[in-house]
Design a protein around this motif. Structure first.
Motif, mmCIF file in Angstrom:
data_model
loop_
_atom_site.group_PDB
_atom_site.id
_atom_site.type_symbol
_atom_site.label_atom_id
_atom_site.label_comp_id
_atom_site.label_asym_id
_atom_site.label_seq_id
_atom_site.Cartn_x
_atom_site.Cartn_y
_atom_site.Cartn_z
ATOM 1 N N GLY A 145 0.826 -1.205 0.000
ATOM 2 C CA GLY A 145 0.000 0.000 0.000
ATOM 3 C C GLY A 145 0.852 1.241 0.000
ATOM 4 O O GLY A 145 2.056 1.206 -0.274
ATOM 5 N N LEU A 146 0.235 2.374 0.332
ATOM 6 C CA LEU A 146 0.940 3.644 0.348
ATOM 7 C C LEU A 146 1.985 3.683 1.459
ATOM 8 O O LEU A 146 1.771 3.165 2.550
ATOM 9 N N LYS A 147 3.102 4.343 1.163
ATOM 10 C CA LYS A 147 4.126 4.586 2.172
ATOM 11 C C LYS A 147 4.090 6.037 2.666
ATOM 12 O O LYS A 147 4.550 6.324 3.755
ATOM 13 N N GLU A 148 3.558 6.936 1.858
ATOM 14 C CA GLU A 148 3.377 8.329 2.277
ATOM 15 C C GLU A 148 1.995 8.803 1.868
ATOM 16 O O GLU A 148 1.558 8.587 0.731
ATOM 17 N N LEU A 149 1.297 9.462 2.806
ATOM 18 C CA LEU A 149 -0.041 9.971 2.554
ATOM 19 C C LEU A 149 -0.168 11.378 3.115
ATOM 20 O O LEU A 149 0.142 11.623 4.277
ATOM 21 N N THR A 150 -0.622 12.305 2.276
ATOM 22 C CA THR A 150 -0.857 13.685 2.697
ATOM 23 C C THR A 150 -2.338 14.002 2.554
ATOM 24 O O THR A 150 -2.897 13.907 1.453
ATOM 25 N N LEU A 151 -2.949 14.397 3.690
ATOM 26 C CA LEU A 151 -4.365 14.789 3.715
ATOM 27 C C LEU A 151 -4.522 16.153 4.370
ATOM 28 O O LEU A 151 -5.532 16.434 5.020
ATOM 29 N N ASN A 179 0.822 13.104 6.751
ATOM 30 C CA ASN A 179 0.703 14.553 6.912
ATOM 31 C C ASN A 179 -0.766 14.930 7.054
ATOM 32 O O ASN A 179 -1.540 14.803 6.098
ATOM 33 N N LEU A 180 -1.135 15.394 8.253
ATOM 34 C CA LEU A 180 -2.514 15.787 8.541
ATOM 35 C C LEU A 180 -2.599 17.250 8.961
ATOM 36 O O LEU A 180 -3.581 17.666 9.584
ATOM 37 N N VAL A 205 7.094 9.543 10.395
ATOM 38 C CA VAL A 205 6.840 10.987 10.375
ATOM 39 C C VAL A 205 5.343 11.237 10.492
ATOM 40 O O VAL A 205 4.552 10.676 9.724
ATOM 41 N N LEU A 206 4.958 12.092 11.457
ATOM 42 C CA LEU A 206 3.561 12.491 11.627
ATOM 43 C C LEU A 206 3.515 14.013 11.748
ATOM 44 O O LEU A 206 4.084 14.590 12.676
ATOM 45 N N ASN A 227 7.782 5.944 27.088
ATOM 46 C CA ASN A 227 7.566 4.649 27.744
ATOM 47 C C ASN A 227 7.391 3.462 26.809
ATOM 48 O O ASN A 227 7.410 2.319 27.278
ATOM 49 N N TYR A 228 7.224 3.714 25.511
ATOM 50 C CA TYR A 228 6.937 2.611 24.592
ATOM 51 C C TYR A 228 7.824 2.705 23.358
ATOM 52 O O TYR A 228 8.077 3.793 22.859
ATOM 53 N N PRO A 229 8.288 1.561 22.853
ATOM 54 C CA PRO A 229 9.096 1.586 21.628
ATOM 55 C C PRO A 229 8.225 1.970 20.437
ATOM 56 O O PRO A 229 7.094 1.510 20.295
ATOM 57 N N THR A 230 8.746 2.824 19.597
ATOM 58 C CA THR A 230 7.990 3.286 18.431
ATOM 59 C C THR A 230 8.946 3.566 17.285
ATOM 60 O O THR A 230 10.122 3.851 17.505
ATOM 61 N N SER A 231 8.432 3.475 16.062
ATOM 62 C CA SER A 231 9.235 3.795 14.880
ATOM 63 C C SER A 231 9.278 5.287 14.602
ATOM 64 O O SER A 231 10.029 5.741 13.735
ATOM 65 N N LEU A 232 8.477 6.070 15.338
ATOM 66 C CA LEU A 232 8.353 7.499 15.063
ATOM 67 C C LEU A 232 9.685 8.226 15.243
ATOM 68 O O LEU A 232 10.361 8.065 16.248
#
Length: 302
Positions: A145-151, A179-180, A205-206, A227-232
């Protein structure tokens, strides 16, 4: 000869210029075509779409700022994308698509074999469009599916629509950039997005700039990254009612996580994206500020 680029902004395109564009597309000598904000007749738009349909080299197509101005043009673009197999990045920012336009494009977008980056910012979309977009974010183990989405700047989407998107993001196995910005999301939706980020194994990226958030949202994101592992890696919170101190704390924690990941990657002989670096010193990912879709384009050319 390597495929090149055609980039024109804000001009009224003549028939001769359109012919040159179409010839280049059919000769597979164009990798990037941008006619951002340009004026062209319906007939000439149809000619460009036929060129896109026939091109095997075109990777990035920029029709931002009102080029796709009618439902008739939307249908022509959909037909072109159904035939095309090469486009990776599609920019439609500032096109008056409405939900009806997304319904028209959905079949072509959701089944396109190469499309990984899609910009639908400021396209006057609503909940029906978001429902269709969620279908382009398939769950783990499904099709790519999409890897990047801009809305960005689609204020007609309701709380229910954004909640549906948050669920899709939580289960998407592909999405890396979302991207929101400039949507009136508020703290409630931001909380849902925090859960989606925590669940996602890929989102890096958010962008939540100008989305009516407060310190309440920032505190939720701070607790998450602390407190939590994230890819962000990047969280944009500018132009919200959030204290600079909280923003800095979140930024510092994300930077620390990226540094730790870089060290782990070096220890294993890999770059942060997980690819083996032992055979080539030039295999790193290029993440451009203008979007991940462009970074894919740069990566294929390195």
């Amino acid at each position: 000869m390597l495929p090149g680029s055609i980039q024109i902004t804000g001009e009224a395109l003549s028939g001769a210029e359109i012919k040159d564009i179409c010839d280049s597309l059919k000769e597979n000598s164009v990798r990037l075509l941008s006619v951002r904000g340009c004026q062209l007749s319906d007939r000439d738009f149809g000619r460009v779409c036929r060129g896109v349909a026939e091109s095997h080299s075109l990777a990035q197509l920029n029709l931002n700022l009102g080029v796709v101005s009618t439902i008739g043009r939307t249908k022509q673009l959909a037909d072109a994308l159904k035939a095309n197999r090469s486009v990776q990045t599609l920019f439609l920012h500032g096109s008056p698509l409405l939900d009806a336009g997304l319904v028209t494009l959905n079949g072509a977008l959701s089944t396109h074999p190469s499309l990984v980056s899609l910009d639908l910012g400021d396209c006057m979309l609503g909940d029906e469009a978001v429902r269709l977009i969620c279908g382009m974010l398939p769950p783990d183990g499904a099709k790519s599916g999409l890897k990047e989405l801009t809305l960005s700047a689609n204020p007609a989407v309701s709380t229910q629509g954004w909640a549906r998107l948050a669920i899709a993001v939580a289960h998407s196995s592909q999405l890396r950039v979302l991207n929101l910005d400039y949507n009136p999301l508020g703290d409630h939706i931001a909380g849902m997005l925090a859960v989606a980020v925590a669940s996602s194994r890929t989102l890096e990226v958010l962008d939540l700039e100008g989305t009516s958030l407060t310190n309440q949202s920032a505190q939720v994101f701070l607790d998450m990254v602390e407190n939590y592992p994230t890819s962000l890696r990047v969280l944009v919170l500018a132009e919200n009612d959030i204290s600079p101190e909280l923003q800095q704390q979140i930024s510092d924690l994300l930077s620390e996580g990226e540094e730790d990941e870089d060290k782990d990657g070096e220890a294993r002989g890999r770059d942060p994206s997980g690819r083996d670096m032992s055979n080539s010193s030039s295999s790193q990912m290029v993440l451009m500020t203008s979007g991940l879709g462009e970074s894919f384009l740069a990566e294929t050319e390195m």
